[in-house]
Design an enzyme around this catalytic site. Structure first.
Site, PDB file in Angstrom:
ATOM      1  N   CYS A   1       0.830  -1.205   0.000  1.00 35.98           N
ATOM      2  CA  CYS A   1       0.000   0.000   0.000  1.00 35.98           C
ATOM      3  C   CYS A   1       0.866   1.256   0.000  1.00 35.98           C
ATOM      4  O   CYS A   1       1.956   1.283   0.563  1.00 35.98           O
ATOM      5  CB  CYS A   1      -0.868   0.035   1.245  1.00 35.98           C
ATOM      6  SG  CYS A   1      -1.890  -1.417   1.419  1.00 35.98           S
TER       7      CYS A   1
ATOM      8  N   ARG B   1       4.896   0.644  -6.400  1.00 33.16           N
ATOM      9  CA  ARG B   1       4.950  -0.213  -5.214  1.00 33.16           C
ATOM     10  C   ARG B   1       4.097  -1.475  -5.396  1.00 33.16           C
ATOM     11  O   ARG B   1       4.232  -2.417  -4.637  1.00 33.16           O
ATOM     12  CB  ARG B   1       4.436   0.563  -3.989  1.00 33.16           C
ATOM     13  CG  ARG B   1       5.323   1.719  -3.592  1.00 33.16           C
ATOM     14  CD  ARG B   1       4.661   2.566  -2.535  1.00 33.16           C
ATOM     15  NE  ARG B   1       4.566   1.874  -1.261  1.00 33.16           N
ATOM     16  CZ  ARG B   1       5.404   2.034  -0.256  1.00 33.16           C
ATOM     17  NH1 ARG B   1       6.421   2.857  -0.380  1.00 33.16           N
ATOM     18  NH2 ARG B   1       5.234   1.390   0.885  1.00 33.16           N
TER      19      ARG B   1
ATOM     20  N   TRP C   1      -2.781  -2.742  -1.688  1.00 32.09           N
ATOM     21  CA  TRP C   1      -2.278  -4.077  -2.056  1.00 32.09           C
ATOM     22  C   TRP C   1      -2.954  -5.013  -1.071  1.00 32.09           C
ATOM     23  O   TRP C   1      -2.618  -5.031   0.120  1.00 32.09           O
ATOM     24  CB  TRP C   1      -0.751  -4.106  -1.928  1.00 32.09           C
ATOM     25  CG  TRP C   1      -0.105  -5.349  -2.448  1.00 32.09           C
ATOM     26  CD1 TRP C   1       0.230  -5.624  -3.744  1.00 32.09           C
ATOM     27  CD2 TRP C   1       0.308  -6.497  -1.684  1.00 32.09           C
ATOM     28  NE1 TRP C   1       0.821  -6.863  -3.824  1.00 32.09           N
ATOM     29  CE2 TRP C   1       0.880  -7.419  -2.582  1.00 32.09           C
ATOM     30  CE3 TRP C   1       0.247  -6.836  -0.328  1.00 32.09           C
ATOM     31  CZ2 TRP C   1       1.392  -8.649  -2.181  1.00 32.09           C
ATOM     32  CZ3 TRP C   1       0.754  -8.060   0.077  1.00 32.09           C
ATOM     33  CH2 TRP C   1       1.321  -8.947  -0.846  1.00 32.09           C
TER      34      TRP C   1
ATOM     35  N   ASN D   1      -1.391   1.949   5.763  1.00 33.31           N
ATOM     36  CA  ASN D   1      -0.436   0.996   5.180  1.00 33.31           C
ATOM     37  C   ASN D   1       0.087   0.149   6.335  1.00 33.31           C
ATOM     38  O   ASN D   1       0.615   0.684   7.300  1.00 33.31           O
ATOM     39  CB  ASN D   1       0.715   1.778   4.517  1.00 33.31           C
ATOM     40  CG  ASN D   1       1.837   0.878   4.039  1.00 33.31           C
ATOM     41  OD1 ASN D   1       1.631  -0.317   3.822  1.00 33.31           O
ATOM     42  ND2 ASN D   1       3.019   1.446   3.870  1.00 33.31           N
ATOM     43  N   GLY D   2      -0.092  -1.159   6.251  1.00 35.61           N
ATOM     44  CA  GLY D   2       0.355  -2.036   7.334  1.00 35.61           C
ATOM     45  C   GLY D   2      -0.702  -3.087   7.616  1.00 35.61           C
ATOM     46  O   GLY D   2      -1.610  -3.294   6.811  1.00 35.61           O
TER      47      GLY D   2
ATOM     48  N   GLU E   1      18.812 -16.045  -9.058  1.00 35.88           N
ATOM     49  CA  GLU E   1      18.297 -14.715  -9.413  1.00 35.88           C
ATOM     50  C   GLU E   1      17.673 -14.729 -10.814  1.00 35.88           C
ATOM     51  O   GLU E   1      16.629 -14.115 -11.047  1.00 35.88           O
ATOM     52  CB  GLU E   1      19.439 -13.695  -9.305  1.00 35.88           C
ATOM     53  CG  GLU E   1      19.104 -12.275  -9.719  1.00 35.88           C
ATOM     54  CD  GLU E   1      17.973 -11.643  -8.944  1.00 35.88           C
ATOM     55  OE1 GLU E   1      17.516 -12.204  -7.940  1.00 35.88           O
ATOM     56  OE2 GLU E   1      17.494 -10.567  -9.378  1.00 35.88           O
TER      57      GLU E   1
ATOM     58  N   LYS F   1      13.871 -13.705 -11.564  1.00 38.58           N
ATOM     59  CA  LYS F   1      13.508 -12.640 -12.522  1.00 38.58           C
ATOM     60  C   LYS F   1      12.500 -13.153 -13.536  1.00 38.58           C
ATOM     61  O   LYS F   1      11.509 -12.508 -13.814  1.00 38.58           O
ATOM     62  CB  LYS F   1      14.737 -12.196 -13.277  1.00 38.58           C
ATOM     63  CG  LYS F   1      15.534 -10.995 -13.063  1.00 38.58           C
ATOM     64  CD  LYS F   1      15.171  -9.781 -12.352  1.00 38.58           C
ATOM     65  CE  LYS F   1      14.458  -9.875 -11.062  1.00 38.58           C
ATOM     66  NZ  LYS F   1      15.130  -9.466  -9.883  1.00 38.58           N
TER      67      LYS F   1
ATOM     68  N   GLU G   1       8.981 -13.885 -11.975  1.00 37.50           N
ATOM     69  CA  GLU G   1       8.190 -12.764 -11.458  1.00 37.50           C
ATOM     70  C   GLU G   1       7.636 -11.860 -12.541  1.00 37.50           C
ATOM     71  O   GLU G   1       6.561 -11.301 -12.376  1.00 37.50           O
ATOM     72  CB  GLU G   1       8.955 -11.963 -10.394  1.00 37.50           C
ATOM     73  CG  GLU G   1      10.079 -11.127 -10.906  1.00 37.50           C
ATOM     74  CD  GLU G   1      10.808 -10.377  -9.812  1.00 37.50           C
ATOM     75  OE1 GLU G   1      10.163  -9.879  -8.884  1.00 37.50           O
ATOM     76  OE2 GLU G   1      12.047 -10.282  -9.891  1.00 37.50           O
TER      77      GLU G   1
ATOM     78  N   HIS H   1      20.254 -34.816  -8.668  1.00 37.86           N
ATOM     79  CA  HIS H   1      19.614 -35.223  -7.419  1.00 37.86           C
ATOM     80  C   HIS H   1      18.104 -34.989  -7.446  1.00 37.86           C
ATOM     81  O   HIS H   1      17.465 -34.947  -6.396  1.00 37.86           O
ATOM     82  CB  HIS H   1      20.239 -34.474  -6.233  1.00 37.86           C
ATOM     83  CG  HIS H   1      21.703 -34.779  -6.057  1.00 37.86           C
ATOM     84  ND1 HIS H   1      22.168 -36.015  -5.729  1.00 37.86           N
ATOM     85  CD2 HIS H   1      22.802 -33.993  -6.206  1.00 37.86           C
ATOM     86  CE1 HIS H   1      23.489 -35.996  -5.656  1.00 37.86           C
ATOM     87  NE2 HIS H   1      23.901 -34.774  -5.952  1.00 37.86           N
TER      88      HIS H   1
ATOM     89  N   LYS I   1       6.601  -3.642  -4.692  1.00 35.34           N
ATOM     90  CA  LYS I   1       8.004  -3.245  -4.703  1.00 35.34           C
ATOM     91  C   LYS I   1       8.595  -3.286  -3.309  1.00 35.34           C
ATOM     92  O   LYS I   1       9.695  -3.772  -3.096  1.00 35.34           O
ATOM     93  CB  LYS I   1       8.123  -1.831  -5.284  1.00 35.34           C
ATOM     94  CG  LYS I   1       9.540  -1.303  -5.365  1.00 35.34           C
ATOM     95  CD  LYS I   1      10.331  -2.066  -6.387  1.00 35.34           C
ATOM     96  CE  LYS I   1      11.786  -1.656  -6.468  1.00 35.34           C
ATOM     97  NZ  LYS I   1      12.576  -2.695  -7.157  1.00 35.34           N
TER      98      LYS I   1
HETATM   99  C1  F6R Z   1      12.715  -9.318  -6.965  1.00 35.20           C
HETATM  100  C2  F6R Z   1      12.388  -8.359  -5.940  1.00 35.20           C
HETATM  101  C3  F6R Z   1      12.156  -8.852  -4.563  1.00 35.20           C
HETATM  102  C4  F6R Z   1      12.970  -7.992  -3.581  1.00 35.20           C
HETATM  103  C5  F6R Z   1      12.640  -8.387  -2.127  1.00 35.20           C
HETATM  104  C6  F6R Z   1      13.486  -7.609  -1.146  1.00 35.20           C
HETATM  105  O1  F6R Z   1      12.933  -8.690  -8.185  1.00 35.20           O
HETATM  106  O2  F6R Z   1      12.316  -7.192  -6.190  1.00 35.20           O
HETATM  107  O3  F6R Z   1      12.480 -10.192  -4.431  1.00 35.20           O
HETATM  108  O4  F6R Z   1      14.327  -8.187  -3.847  1.00 35.20           O
HETATM  109  O5  F6R Z   1      11.289  -8.125  -1.878  1.00 35.20           O
HETATM  110  O6  F6R Z   1      13.318  -6.245  -1.303  1.00 35.20           O
HETATM  111  P1  F6R Z   1      14.329  -5.217  -0.696  1.00 35.20           P
HETATM  112  O7  F6R Z   1      15.619  -5.373  -1.414  1.00 35.20           O
HETATM  113  O8  F6R Z   1      13.711  -3.879  -0.917  1.00 35.20           O
HETATM  114  O9  F6R Z   1      14.474  -5.565   0.752  1.00 35.20           O
END
Ligand code: F6R
Length: 607
Positions: A2, A27, A73, A99-100, A480, A484, A487, A503, A602
């Site tokens: 949010c 976000r 959100w 927010n929370g 990673e 990527k 997501e 395995h 985000k």
């Molecule tokens: C993946 C992504 C998330 C963040 C994770 C941690 O692309 O963006 O996996 O890496 O939510 O976020 P931060 O780095 O802001 O703690």
């Protein structure tokens, strides 16, 4: 997660709020709303969907000069117009945005219902409006203070009351809240991007603090009504940095910015005379640094993968025992804090709840926790015992890209410092620096070759499942790559150590499941080639990321993307960038919402 915004000033509040909400879109959200005080009454507009859906229900002119806004959100209750914020009390004279997560909302709700409150939504947040209303005696600030003391959970809230026009009250516990100080106008927001177009002067509100704003004034107090003196800080980000500037997506812009963002992360932090790094923000003397016996890194998602690379590097070049752990897991396993151990909390946003709470748990046990963060003034750097800002500039796309390579940059410098203190000679130090300094131009070369990745995406984006396989320092990069791809393209992808496929995961291999192998020139290259052959033997399509000139790989893999030659420890930078671009192009091919993938946020400010 949010986003919240509040405005008091001479401009039409609705316009400021909607523009602010647009800047909070990154976000991640599923509905949005605003409430504006107009001619003594609160008007509320809220809508499931995007800001444009909200705009479609707004009248042409709403004249109110103060108001609040929200991007939701969903956590409690499905995505619909009713559950969207702002929420109001029974009288419709109090409106809140939150927010929370309010953990004790069920018991509060039951009590308020008994007392006559009628709830409209399924959200936890609505309880805040009714609670404030039940305590209201003509002084909004006082009733907010009383109300928040009855809440359990996390909140950043902004509240308005029709009987106190031109006043907004904000409060914070665990969810970010920032006050923007303008000229004849004031703002409250969950992050600075919402208000940067109007003011660069901000005050970060801390947990347990309450802020009241009018157009010309503000005051910060604690819950016991004691004034809290706050320092105005200046945001260094420019408005252009949070705009697309001609790129199709923020993600594209952020991937392509990496030569520059990596360079920026090193600027002023290399000491050629002593062949070492310089990270003043660590707040540690040389004596304290040399006494470090162990490093533990906590993080989530992409930041966790950067932490895994860092742990490998620290052990490899500094011979310092290091591990990376998911912050969410560490927090609940009653971690043992050992002497002479330094912890790093790695977080692009600096607000990730899992990482923040794990950090607090460690600090309560006496640990020294250093932050590695991007967003200046965010909670983790403010509460940590020191740390490093990675300076990658605002990262707006939900998928983290440039923050990853900037986090690596910070850890490469820290590893160099530790290595030089412990055993590394000047010459080796200088050659490490030379290799690190050459990374930006090598990343730029990869970016120049990006059309080949677009072609690969066209060929493979129809796959339903994907494997990403790497070893050693590039194993986290494989994780990673898989993160990527899944997501932003929603293609199911798994990352593994290439050694692990036999395995279990090899059972997945068939003609329709491609594997992306990371094959840099390092001591594990031949082992990775063996795994590749195992996949080929089962008719699995193989894409390889290999190093210029490695012809042997071309003879095994179906497709190869070549990266420039480099020092073996710097390949995580050179392997991750093609994976980011590949995912980006796959998502484009599939018509996905690249910058705001479904269900994701985000800044994950709830557990
Ligand atoms: C993946 C992504 C998330 C963040 C994770 C941690 O692309 O963006 O996996 O890496 O939510 O976020 P931060 O780095 O802001 O703690």
């Amino acid at each position: 997660m949010c986003g919240i915004i509040g405005y008091c000033g001479p401009k039409p509040a609705a316009n400021v709020l909607v523009e602010g909400l647009r800047r909070l879109e990154y976000r991640g959200y599923d509905s949005a709303g605003i409430s504006v005080l107009k001619e003594g009454n609160l008007t509320v507009f809220k809508k499931k969907g995007k800001i444009n859906d909200l705009k479609s229900i707004l009248p042409d002119h709403i004249n109110g000069k103060s108001g609040i806004g929200h991007t939701r959100w969903a956590t409690h209750g499905e995505v619909n117009d009713i559950n969207a914020h702002p929420h109001t009390d029974v009288s419709g004279r109090i409106a809140i945005v939150h927010n929370g997560i309010i953990e004790n909302f069920t018991s509060l709700r039951e009590k308020l219902v008994e007392e006559g409150s009628e709830f409209k939504s399924e959200t936890d947040s609505e309880v805040i409006a009714h609670l404030i209303s039940s305590l209201y005696d003509g002084d909004l600030e006082r009733s907010v203070k009383q109300a928040v003391q009855l809440l359990k959970g996390t909140y950043g809230i902004i509240v308005m009351h029709a009987d106190e026009p031109g006043l907004l009250v904000g409060a914070r516990n665990g969810s970010p809240l920032v006050l923007g100080v303008g000229d004849g106008e004031m703002f409250l927001a969950s992050d600075v991007t919402a208000i940067i177009a109007h003011t660069k002067q901000v005050i970060y509100i801390e947990d347990g603090e309450v802020v009241r704003i009018t157009a010309d004034d503000y005051a910060t107090t604690d819950l016991k009504d004691r004034p809290v003196d706050k320092k105005i800080e200046f945001i260094s980000w420019e408005l252009e940095e949070i705009e697309k500037e001609g790129y199709s997506h923020f993600m594209e812009k952020e991937i392509l910015e990496q030569p520059e963002s990596i360079r920026r992360g090193m600027q002023g932090r290399i000491d050629l005379e002593f062949a070492t790094g310089h990270l003043g923000g660590l707040n540690m003397t040389s004596q304290e640094l040399i006494n470090i016996e162990r490093v533990k890194i906590i993080a989530a998602g992409t930041s966790f993968h950067a932490g895994m690379v860092a742990a490998y590097l620290l052990e490899s070049i500094a011979r310092l025992p290091a591990t990376a752990e998911l912050a969410s897991e560490l927090r609940y396993r009653n971690p043992i804090v050992e002497r002479n151990t330094v912890y790093f909390a790695v977080s692009q946003s600096g607000e990730t709840a899992d990482t923040l709470y794990a950090m607090r748990e460690l600090q309560r046990k006496g640990a020294r926790v250093l932050g590695v963060c991007n967003v200046v003034g965010s909670t983790i750097p403010r509460e940590s015992d020191g740390g490093v800002y990675i300076h990658s500039g605002p990262e707006i796309a939900v998928a983290s890209t440039k923050a990853f390579t900037s986090q690596l940059t910070a850890f490469y410098l820290f590893s160099l410092i530790m290595a030089r203190m412990r055993h590394m000679g000047t010459d080796t130090g200088l050659s490490f620096i030379k290799n690190l300094e050459s990374v930006p131009e090598r990343v730029a070369e990869i970016i120049d070759r990006r059309d080949q990745l677009l072609a690969l995406a066209r060929k493979y984006s129809g796959a339903k499942d994907f494997l990403f396989l790497g070893r050693g320092i590039n194993y986290p990069v494989a994780l990673e790559g898989a993160l990527k791809l899944k997501e932003i393209s929603y293609i199911h992808a798994e990352g593994y150590s290439a050694a692990e496929i036999k395995h279990g995961p090899i059972a997945l291999i068939n003609e329709t499941t491609p594997s992306m192998f990371l094959v840099p020139e390092d001591s594990l290259r031949d082992k990775v080639i063996t795994s590749m052959k195992e996949v080929k033997a089962r008719r699995g399509p193989v894409i390889a990321l290999a190093v210029d000139g490695d012809q042997e790989i071309a003879g095994i893999a179906d497709d190869v993307f070549y990266v420039p030659q480099s020092h073996e420890l710097t390949y995580p930078f050179l392997m991750v960038v093609p994976l980011q671009l590949f995912s980006y192009y796959c998502a484009l091919e599939l018509g996905r919402n690249v910058d705001q993938p479904r269900n994701l946020a985000k800044s994950v400010t709830v557990e």
